[in-house]
Design a protein around this motif. Structure first.
Motif, PDB file in Angstrom:
ATOM      1  N   PHE A  19       0.794  -1.226   0.000  1.00 45.07           N
ATOM      2  CA  PHE A  19       0.000   0.000   0.000  1.00 45.07           C
ATOM      3  C   PHE A  19       0.836   1.291   0.000  1.00 45.07           C
ATOM      4  CE2 PHE A  19      -2.782  -3.238   1.891  1.00 45.07           C
ATOM      5  CZ  PHE A  19      -3.879  -3.110   1.055  1.00 45.07           C
ATOM      6  N   ARG A  20       2.095   1.209   0.375  1.00 44.23           N
ATOM      7  CA  ARG A  20       2.999   2.369   0.379  1.00 44.23           C
ATOM      8  C   ARG A  20       2.350   3.618   1.011  1.00 44.23           C
ATOM      9  NH1 ARG A  20       4.272   4.291  -4.509  1.00 44.23           N
ATOM     10  NH2 ARG A  20       2.457   3.360  -5.546  1.00 44.23           N
ATOM     11  N   PRO A  21       1.931   3.518   2.264  1.00 44.39           N
ATOM     12  CA  PRO A  21       1.270   4.657   2.920  1.00 44.39           C
ATOM     13  C   PRO A  21       2.194   5.872   3.022  1.00 44.39           C
ATOM     14  CG  PRO A  21       1.906   3.001   4.537  1.00 44.39           C
ATOM     15  CD  PRO A  21       2.115   2.380   3.193  1.00 44.39           C
ATOM     16  N   GLY A 153      -8.199   7.263   3.148  1.00 42.83           N
ATOM     17  CA  GLY A 153      -8.049   6.188   2.179  1.00 42.83           C
ATOM     18  C   GLY A 153      -8.274   4.797   2.731  1.00 42.83           C
ATOM     19  N   THR A 154      -8.311   4.640   4.041  1.00 44.97           N
ATOM     20  CA  THR A 154      -8.500   3.311   4.615  1.00 44.97           C
ATOM     21  C   THR A 154      -9.900   2.772   4.351  1.00 44.97           C
ATOM     22  OG1 THR A 154      -8.977   4.414   6.720  1.00 44.97           O
ATOM     23  CG2 THR A 154      -6.763   3.524   6.413  1.00 44.97           C
ATOM     24  N   ASP A 155     -10.870   3.666   4.148  1.00 44.82           N
ATOM     25  CA  ASP A 155     -12.232   3.210   3.838  1.00 44.82           C
ATOM     26  C   ASP A 155     -12.323   2.647   2.424  1.00 44.82           C
ATOM     27  OD1 ASP A 155     -11.675   5.797   2.940  1.00 44.82           O
ATOM     28  OD2 ASP A 155     -13.781   6.375   2.913  1.00 44.82           O
ATOM     29  N   VAL A 156     -11.315   2.897   1.607  1.00 43.93           N
ATOM     30  CA  VAL A 156     -11.236   2.300   0.277  1.00 43.93           C
ATOM     31  C   VAL A 156     -10.549   0.940   0.371  1.00 43.93           C
ATOM     32  CG1 VAL A 156     -10.304   2.544  -2.052  1.00 43.93           C
ATOM     33  CG2 VAL A 156     -11.186   4.548  -0.843  1.00 43.93           C
ATOM     34  N   VAL A 157      -9.479   0.887   1.150  1.00 40.15           N
ATOM     35  CA  VAL A 157      -8.731  -0.353   1.349  1.00 40.15           C
ATOM     36  C   VAL A 157      -9.574  -1.397   2.075  1.00 40.15           C
ATOM     37  CG1 VAL A 157      -6.733  -1.381   2.501  1.00 40.15           C
ATOM     38  CG2 VAL A 157      -6.500   0.823   1.344  1.00 40.15           C
ATOM     39  N   ALA A 158     -10.266  -0.960   3.123  1.00 38.51           N
ATOM     40  CA  ALA A 158     -11.071  -1.882   3.930  1.00 38.51           C
ATOM     41  C   ALA A 158     -12.404  -1.219   4.267  1.00 38.51           C
ATOM     42  CB  ALA A 158     -10.319  -2.259   5.206  1.00 38.51           C
ATOM     43  N   PRO A 159     -13.331  -1.169   3.315  1.00 38.00           N
ATOM     44  CA  PRO A 159     -14.618  -0.520   3.552  1.00 38.00           C
ATOM     45  C   PRO A 159     -15.476  -1.293   4.549  1.00 38.00           C
ATOM     46  CG  PRO A 159     -14.611  -1.626   1.431  1.00 38.00           C
ATOM     47  CD  PRO A 159     -13.214  -1.700   1.944  1.00 38.00           C
ATOM     48  N   ALA A 160     -16.266  -0.557   5.305  1.00 33.62           N
ATOM     49  CA  ALA A 160     -17.133  -1.170   6.310  1.00 33.62           C
ATOM     50  C   ALA A 160     -18.155  -2.078   5.648  1.00 33.62           C
ATOM     51  CB  ALA A 160     -17.844  -0.079   7.111  1.00 33.62           C
ATOM     52  N   GLY A 161     -18.350  -3.268   6.228  1.00 31.18           N
ATOM     53  CA  GLY A 161     -19.360  -4.188   5.728  1.00 31.18           C
ATOM     54  C   GLY A 161     -18.940  -5.015   4.536  1.00 31.18           C
ATOM     55  N   TYR A 164     -13.604  -7.377   1.002  1.00 32.14           N
ATOM     56  CA  TYR A 164     -12.481  -6.865   0.217  1.00 32.14           C
ATOM     57  C   TYR A 164     -12.751  -5.430  -0.220  1.00 32.14           C
ATOM     58  CZ  TYR A 164     -11.379 -11.827  -0.082  1.00 32.14           C
ATOM     59  OH  TYR A 164     -11.102 -13.131   0.221  1.00 32.14           O
ATOM     60  N   GLY A 165     -11.680  -4.667  -0.336  1.00 35.91           N
ATOM     61  CA  GLY A 165     -11.786  -3.303  -0.809  1.00 35.91           C
ATOM     62  C   GLY A 165     -11.021  -3.126  -2.101  1.00 35.91           C
ATOM     63  N   SER A 166     -10.592  -1.912  -2.355  1.00 33.70           N
ATOM     64  CA  SER A 166      -9.815  -1.599  -3.548  1.00 33.70           C
ATOM     65  C   SER A 166      -8.466  -1.034  -3.134  1.00 33.70           C
ATOM     66  CB  SER A 166     -10.566  -0.580  -4.416  1.00 33.70           C
ATOM     67  OG  SER A 166     -11.847  -1.063  -4.765  1.00 33.70           O
ATOM     68  N   TRP A 167      -7.537  -1.063  -4.068  1.00 33.19           N
ATOM     69  CA  TRP A 167      -6.211  -0.551  -3.738  1.00 33.19           C
ATOM     70  C   TRP A 167      -6.206   0.964  -3.793  1.00 33.19           C
ATOM     71  CZ3 TRP A 167      -2.530   2.699  -5.563  1.00 33.19           C
ATOM     72  CH2 TRP A 167      -1.275   2.651  -4.944  1.00 33.19           C
ATOM     73  N   THR A 168      -5.588   1.558  -2.812  1.00 30.31           N
ATOM     74  CA  THR A 168      -5.282   2.978  -2.834  1.00 30.31           C
ATOM     75  C   THR A 168      -4.109   3.184  -1.895  1.00 30.31           C
ATOM     76  OG1 THR A 168      -6.205   5.223  -2.705  1.00 30.31           O
ATOM     77  CG2 THR A 168      -6.745   3.725  -0.899  1.00 30.31           C
ATOM     78  N   ARG A 169      -3.531   4.352  -1.946  1.00 33.48           N
ATOM     79  CA  ARG A 169      -2.383   4.644  -1.097  1.00 33.48           C
ATOM     80  C   ARG A 169      -2.853   5.467   0.104  1.00 33.48           C
ATOM     81  NH1 ARG A 169       3.378   7.259  -3.205  1.00 33.48           N
ATOM     82  NH2 ARG A 169       4.597   6.670  -1.343  1.00 33.48           N
TER      83      ARG A 169
END
Length: 250
Positions: A19-21, A153-161, A164-169
């Motif tokens: 993820f390269r935060p 951006g964490t809500d994209v990586v690990a959205p509630a409910g 799997y999410g999507s990749w973002t930095r």
């Protein structure tokens, strides 16, 4: 020991590689001594990415059930959460809020960093909600500075409910430490506590860029669920009316 193993060997390197935060304002976090890291809360992944950007350990409080579940699964769960920098709520208090406060005060008294989510729960729609005054009380009772923090951006990586999410930095931003020593001895004044909390939430909003809603997140979730139920009921009524005798005759 397990905390540093997960952070630097087992889990941390994988998260950094994938993820390269990015982190900004890390120099606002003191290299030693107690401090309160007050953050927004978009995803359960927040407590993984925010500490990942710092060289110091960040400790959060978690439900005692994470540490007391029986069996092999409970043992692994306890080891993971304790190793990931979480401690159980002190259940010797009258309630969960008081227990969380006691646990937090112990952490700060030892000169460590304590992470807290003033909203009390994850945002269900990406907005920033009204903060609870526990963070203000903690700051006044311990004298520790409050460092506002925003994780984006964490809500994209690990959205509630969702599994799997999507990749973002993910991006983590730390603001300048907030000193509330001018209010020393006023931890029982609810107006002072609200004023301090609102100041903290304003800084978090400024760092995160989120839309602010002057409503507790738990209440907002209830209202949205009620709206969804009403909308579903109205749609059901429309569907029923549309399948009436006139509709069938046509």
């Amino acid at each position: 020991m397990l905390y540093w193993f997960l952070k630097w060997i087992a889990l941390g390197p994988v998260l950094r590689l994938v993820f390269r935060p990015k982190a900004f304002g890390v120099d606002h976090v003191p290299e030693e001594g107690p401090a309160i890291l007050a953050s927004n809360h978009l995803s359960y992944a927040d407590w993984l990415f925010m500490p990942l950007t710092l060289n110091r350990r960040v400790t959060f409080v978690a439900k005692a059930e994470y540490f007391t579940s029986p069996g092999i699964k409970g043992w692994f769960q306890k080891k993971f959460f304790s190793g990931a920098g979480q401690v159980p709520i002190d259940r010797s208090g009258a309630n969960a809020a008081e227990g969380a406060m006691k646990s937090a005060m112990k952490i700060l008294a030892e000169g460590d960093l304590f992470g807290i989510y003033p909203e009390g729960t994850r945002s269900h729609d990406g907005k920033l909600y009204r903060g609870k005054t526990g963070v203000a009380r903690l700051a006044l009772e311990t004298g520790a500075p409050v460092i506002p923090c925003a994780v984006v951006g964490t809500d994209v990586v690990a959205p509630a409910g969702k599994v799997y999410g999507s990749w973002t930095r993910p991006v983590v931003r730390f603001g300048k430490p907030l000193d509330f020593s001018r209010y020393a001895g006023m931890e029982n004044d609810r107006y002072i506590l609200r004023s301090i909390t609102d100041e903290i939430m304003y800084e978090i909003m400024r760092l995160s860029g989120q839309e602010y809603v002057d409503l507790y997140a738990s209440k907002a979730k209830e209202l949205d669920k009620e709206k969804a139920r009403k909308a579903a009921a109205e749609q059901a009524e429309r569907d029923k009316a549309g399948s009436g005798p006139e509709q069938k005759a046509s």
